[in-house]
Design an enzyme around this catalytic site. Structure first.
Site, PDB file in Angstrom:
ATOM      1  N   GLY A  13      67.862  11.930 103.009  1.00  0.00           N
ATOM      2  CA  GLY A  13      68.574  12.922 103.811  1.00  0.00           C
ATOM      3  C   GLY A  13      67.639  13.653 104.758  1.00  0.00           C
ATOM      4  O   GLY A  13      66.662  13.088 105.239  1.00  0.00           O
ATOM      5  N   GLU A  14      67.963  14.903 105.051  1.00  0.00           N
ATOM      6  CA  GLU A  14      67.139  15.782 105.898  1.00  0.00           C
ATOM      7  C   GLU A  14      67.130  15.366 107.368  1.00  0.00           C
ATOM      8  O   GLU A  14      66.470  15.991 108.184  1.00  0.00           O
ATOM      9  CB  GLU A  14      65.680  15.831 105.428  1.00  0.00           C
ATOM     10  N   GLY A  15      67.815  14.303 107.735  1.00  0.00           N
ATOM     11  CA  GLY A  15      67.706  13.757 109.081  1.00  0.00           C
ATOM     12  C   GLY A  15      66.617  12.718 109.217  1.00  0.00           C
ATOM     13  O   GLY A  15      66.323  12.266 110.324  1.00  0.00           O
TER      14      GLY A  15
END
Length: 338
Positions: A305-307
């Site tokens: 995740g997190e970009g």
């Protein structure tokens, strides 16, 4: 930021697409024509050629550049954690926000190496959304506020926007959104998220089933408000703001894509300017991409995740434009083309 539409009401989303710009076909055609004259067999750069043409159409120039890349990570907390769906406590959301700001997370490294300016936006972390097994996660006012905060965060000068999220419990939210929007069984969409064991996965499935039974409404805006979180609504707002400025968007994995899928369910054209950075190892993501009809830029077995997957894909888009703009044509190189 001046927006060419109003987000004063969620009811207006259905007719929004007709007020928003579309890809410039003339620029895209010129970019494709240039690709066919470069010193390579036609089509031999595969997806890189398609990415260059995509960027040309949305940036309205046959020779697009990325001078400014923006990355936004929205963070939120979720009432569904009351159902024991999260292997980590919700305090980790705020702790990870501090880690992002200190430069210590994976997204910091990938933004740094691929040339994106990162901003992290916590959304009322001390006020989690409500438990959707008991009531809608957000009121209309809360959902609208989060949409607007997402829209306001978009840099008007960015040439491309990378989107990501952080929120303990939000893999359950993502699965609930996907199931409500595209159907199937809850277990078709649920995965381990941040590390849930078999019992944790079972709790996620049970929570989603309870929520879907309690809330039978399936129009996209109601689904977002009922099952989504503030970061999901903010992602939708950011996607719309980027579209208003013809800024291409790189979406991250399952959680980010499921948020944007709300817009696709409103009108699939609302995601015409969006690329999927990668296909997540979270099992529901590949199924979701099939429902959206989207091809990921990368498939590298990531699920942090997190970009991060979107930021990694930014490097591929930059490479595509480097070839598109920097390669010689057959005529320029004095190479016989046929």
């Amino acid at each position: 930021m001046t927006m060419p539409f109003s987000l004063t009401s969620l009811d207006g989303l259905a007719g929004l697409v007709d007020k928003l710009p579309t890809s410039d076909a003339t620029a895209a055609q010129a970019a494709r024509a240039r690709q066919d004259t470069l010193t390579k067999p036609p089509g031999s750069l595969g997806l890189l050629e398609d990415l260059a043409v995509f960027m040309a159409g949305w940036r309205r120039t046959p020779r697009p550049r990325i001078d400014r890349a923006q990355a936004l990570v929205f963070a939120g907390n979720h009432g569904i954690c009351a159902q024991g769906v999260n292997p980590f406590p919700q305090v980790v959301t705020a702790q990870m926000v501090q880690n992002f700001r200190a430069g210590g997370a994976a997204i910091n490294q990938l933004c740094g190496v691929n040339g994106a300016e990162l901003s992290v936006i916590p959304l009322d972390l001390d006020k989690p959304t409500r438990d959707f097994t008991a009531e809608p996660a957000m009121s209309e006012a809360e959902c609208r506020e989060a949409l607007n905060r997402g829209a306001e965060a978009v840099d008007a000068e960015a040439d491309i926007l990378v989107l990501g999220e952080m929120g303990i419990g939000n893999s359950t939210v993502a699965a609930a959104l996907a199931c409500a929007l595209f159907g199937g069984r809850a277990e078709d969409w649920v995965g381990p998220g941040a590390g849930a064991d078999d019992a944790g996965v079972a709790r996620k499935i049970a929570a989603i089933e309870a929520g879907l039974t309690l809330h039978p409404e399936r129009d996209p805006v109601s689904v977002l408000r009922t099952f989504g979180g503030r970061e999901q609504a903010a992602i939708c707002g950011a996607v719309l703001a980027a579209r208003a400025r013809r800024t291409p968007v790189l979406l991250d994995g399952f959680i980010c894509t499921s948020a944007a899928a709300v817009l696709h369910a409103v009108d699939e054209r609302l995601l015409d300017h969006a690329l999927i950075g990668h296909v997540s190892a979270e099992p529901g993501h590949r199924r979701l991409l099939q429902a959206l009809g989207k091809r990921p830029v990368l498939d590298v077995d990531m699920r942090v995740g997190e970009g991060t997957g979107a930021a990694l894909a930014l490097g591929v888009v930059r490479a595509a434009l480097a070839c598109h703009n920097g390669m010689a044509t057959f005529e320029e190189a004095g190479v016989t083309s046929a």
